[in-house]
Design an enzyme around this catalytic site. Sequence first.
Site, PDB file in Angstrom:
ATOM      1  N   HIS A  72       0.848  -1.196   0.000  1.00 55.71           N
ATOM      2  CA  HIS A  72       0.000   0.000   0.000  1.00 55.71           C
ATOM      3  C   HIS A  72       0.881   1.243   0.000  1.00 55.71           C
ATOM      4  O   HIS A  72       1.783   1.366   0.809  1.00 55.71           O
ATOM      5  CB  HIS A  72      -0.920   0.009   1.235  1.00 55.71           C
ATOM      6  CG  HIS A  72      -2.155  -0.812   1.037  1.00 55.71           C
ATOM      7  ND1 HIS A  72      -3.337  -0.555   1.686  1.00 55.71           N
ATOM      8  CD2 HIS A  72      -2.396  -1.885   0.257  1.00 55.71           C
ATOM      9  CE1 HIS A  72      -4.249  -1.438   1.312  1.00 55.71           C
ATOM     10  NE2 HIS A  72      -3.698  -2.263   0.453  1.00 55.71           N
ATOM     11  N   TYR A 202      -9.146   5.885   7.540  1.00 59.23           N
ATOM     12  CA  TYR A 202      -9.240   6.268   8.955  1.00 59.23           C
ATOM     13  C   TYR A 202     -10.219   7.437   9.020  1.00 59.23           C
ATOM     14  O   TYR A 202      -9.968   8.485   8.418  1.00 59.23           O
ATOM     15  CB  TYR A 202      -7.885   6.714   9.494  1.00 59.23           C
ATOM     16  CG  TYR A 202      -6.876   5.592   9.679  1.00 59.23           C
ATOM     17  CD1 TYR A 202      -6.130   5.112   8.608  1.00 59.23           C
ATOM     18  CD2 TYR A 202      -6.668   5.022  10.930  1.00 59.23           C
ATOM     19  CE1 TYR A 202      -5.208   4.085   8.785  1.00 59.23           C
ATOM     20  CE2 TYR A 202      -5.744   4.003  11.120  1.00 59.23           C
ATOM     21  CZ  TYR A 202      -5.018   3.540  10.040  1.00 59.23           C
ATOM     22  OH  TYR A 202      -4.103   2.531  10.218  1.00 59.23           O
ATOM     23  N   PRO A 294      -4.033   0.799  18.714  1.00 59.02           N
ATOM     24  CA  PRO A 294      -3.820   0.278  17.352  1.00 59.02           C
ATOM     25  C   PRO A 294      -3.919   1.319  16.247  1.00 59.02           C
ATOM     26  O   PRO A 294      -3.735   0.989  15.071  1.00 59.02           O
ATOM     27  CB  PRO A 294      -4.955  -0.757  17.215  1.00 59.02           C
ATOM     28  CG  PRO A 294      -6.010  -0.316  18.155  1.00 59.02           C
ATOM     29  CD  PRO A 294      -5.304   0.361  19.302  1.00 59.02           C
ATOM     30  N   LYS A 298       1.053   0.019  14.936  1.00 58.27           N
ATOM     31  CA  LYS A 298       2.471  -0.054  15.283  1.00 58.27           C
ATOM     32  C   LYS A 298       2.852  -1.261  16.148  1.00 58.27           C
ATOM     33  O   LYS A 298       4.039  -1.536  16.340  1.00 58.27           O
ATOM     34  CB  LYS A 298       2.880   1.231  16.058  1.00 58.27           C
ATOM     35  CG  LYS A 298       2.867   2.454  15.202  1.00 58.27           C
ATOM     36  CD  LYS A 298       4.107   2.544  14.331  1.00 58.27           C
ATOM     37  CE  LYS A 298       3.964   3.472  13.167  1.00 58.27           C
ATOM     38  NZ  LYS A 298       3.618   2.845  11.900  1.00 58.27           N
ATOM     39  N   TYR A 385       3.879   6.694   9.771  1.00 60.01           N
ATOM     40  CA  TYR A 385       3.051   5.531   9.421  1.00 60.01           C
ATOM     41  C   TYR A 385       3.878   4.448   8.729  1.00 60.01           C
ATOM     42  O   TYR A 385       3.733   3.257   9.038  1.00 60.01           O
ATOM     43  CB  TYR A 385       1.871   5.955   8.526  1.00 60.01           C
ATOM     44  CG  TYR A 385       0.773   4.911   8.496  1.00 60.01           C
ATOM     45  CD1 TYR A 385      -0.330   5.009   9.327  1.00 60.01           C
ATOM     46  CD2 TYR A 385       0.863   3.810   7.657  1.00 60.01           C
ATOM     47  CE1 TYR A 385      -1.324   4.041   9.335  1.00 60.01           C
ATOM     48  CE2 TYR A 385      -0.121   2.824   7.650  1.00 60.01           C
ATOM     49  CZ  TYR A 385      -1.211   2.952   8.487  1.00 60.01           C
ATOM     50  OH  TYR A 385      -2.187   1.980   8.488  1.00 60.01           O
TER      51      TYR A 385
HETATM   52  C1  PHB Z   1      -6.104  -4.073  10.906  1.00 60.02           C
HETATM   53  O1  PHB Z   1      -6.095  -4.347   9.708  1.00 60.02           O
HETATM   54  O2  PHB Z   1      -6.523  -4.869  11.765  1.00 60.02           O
HETATM   55  C2  PHB Z   1      -5.603  -2.741  11.327  1.00 60.02           C
HETATM   56  C3  PHB Z   1      -5.092  -1.883  10.363  1.00 60.02           C
HETATM   57  C4  PHB Z   1      -4.632  -0.643  10.739  1.00 60.02           C
HETATM   58  C5  PHB Z   1      -4.686  -0.253  12.053  1.00 60.02           C
HETATM   59  C6  PHB Z   1      -5.191  -1.113  13.017  1.00 60.02           C
HETATM   60  C7  PHB Z   1      -5.647  -2.358  12.647  1.00 60.02           C
HETATM   61  O3  PHB Z   1      -4.265   0.987  12.394  1.00 60.02           O
END
Ligand code: PHB
Length: 395
Positions: A72, A202, A294, A298, A385
């Site tokens: 990505h 997000y 989460p 990280k 990120y």
């Molecule tokens: C996930 O795919 O479970 C996931 C992805 C990004 C995040 C947290 C969890 O920031």
Amino acid sequence: MQTRIGIIGGGPSGLCLARLLSLAGIKSVILERHDRAHVEARIRAGILEQGMVDLMRKAQVGARMEREGLPHDGIVLTFGDRVERVDFAALTGGQRVMVYGQTELTRDLYDAVLSDANISVVFQAHDVHPRGFLDGQPVLEFVADGQPRALACDFIAGCDGYHGASRAAVPRDMITEYERIYPFGWLGLLADTPPVHEELIYSNHERGFALCSMRSHTRSRYYVQVGLTEKVEDWPDDRFWDEIRRRLPGRFADKMVIGPAIEKSIAPLRSFVAEPLRFGKLFLVGDAGHIVPPTGAKGLNLAASDMYYLSTALIAFYQQGRSDLLDRYSQTALRRIWAAVRFSWWFTSISHRFNDEPIERKIQLAEFDYLMGSTAGRTTIAENYVGLPFDASFG
Ligand code: PHB
Ligand code: APR
């Protein structure tokens, strides 16, 4: 029983560390409380930074990840109806992340570890107690098949997660624990439906945070922020799908494909760091030493730098008789850990609903506006990120 490195915990940290050591000829024994199926079934995040991808390759377990992982180059951030893309590739000189589920990664690691002559795994190892690590001969006492056993080793790697036995064995006056518990959790749902968008979304919405993630082109992982008193039983699938669609801009909500949940669970959000990470011949690695919320994905990626530093230090000890890197492990690992703790806390704070005060959302909007209107603002998100670098001087 005897070995070089006694590893508590057969999650990603313990498994990958054992492989890195094995490839340098260093033997280890892993004591895992559960069985393989249990460990592999735990649904966790699925975003790998380049550092973790490189470590999987180094551990010679990267082949399936290379084939099936999805690179990505950016993420989408939304605020109400506003949609912005953060282009990692453009802002960080071509860096990217990889979508590859932790369940898959753990499976690849177990396949390699269980056929590795330098590594033994004891599943269903109960009542593990590290002893003698401060001033004597390190020993892991445990119970297997109902029998008390003891494993003598040169060093102990505590890779047993937040609730493990290794950190708990450290005298309280030798350790400082820093912790913040957030006033909400994440309700996650996994479904065999195509992801709503090709990149992660997000979303900061007045009803609360939402995240659209994925495991593959046919499997989606979605989250919504929920109150700490919420129970999974109160969230039938329909309620979840309605809620996440309300928290997304129309163009995404309208095309979201819904389906039955394969898994649904609520996780609390926590920032936690233990200092130091070394106690004589005991080293804390991964979730045993630190937890992040989460929001920046990280958790596993921070465990990666611990594994890298500790494996490098142990290999230097056995191959060159050097102990200086073991002495620097804690300080070096903690520097990157705190940087990620800061980013995860900050990304959480700008994207979640903390209270009902209207000023909170106004300030978040002002920050979103500022960040998205500034190359410096976008770059700070992008470079954190994709992951801050490992310390190149460690070695
Ligand atoms: C996930 O795919 O479970 C996931 C992805 C990004 C995040 C947290 C969890 O920031
Ligand atoms: N004795 C033996 N094994 C134990 C004990 C114990 N007392 N306590 C825990 N374990 C095992 C757990 O069963 C688990 O398999 O240790 C393992 C720890 O694994 P994780 O919790 O996954 O931690 P870690 O390997 O550090 O993985 C990195 O970062 O943010 C996270 O999602 C991410 O799980 C990932 C983690």
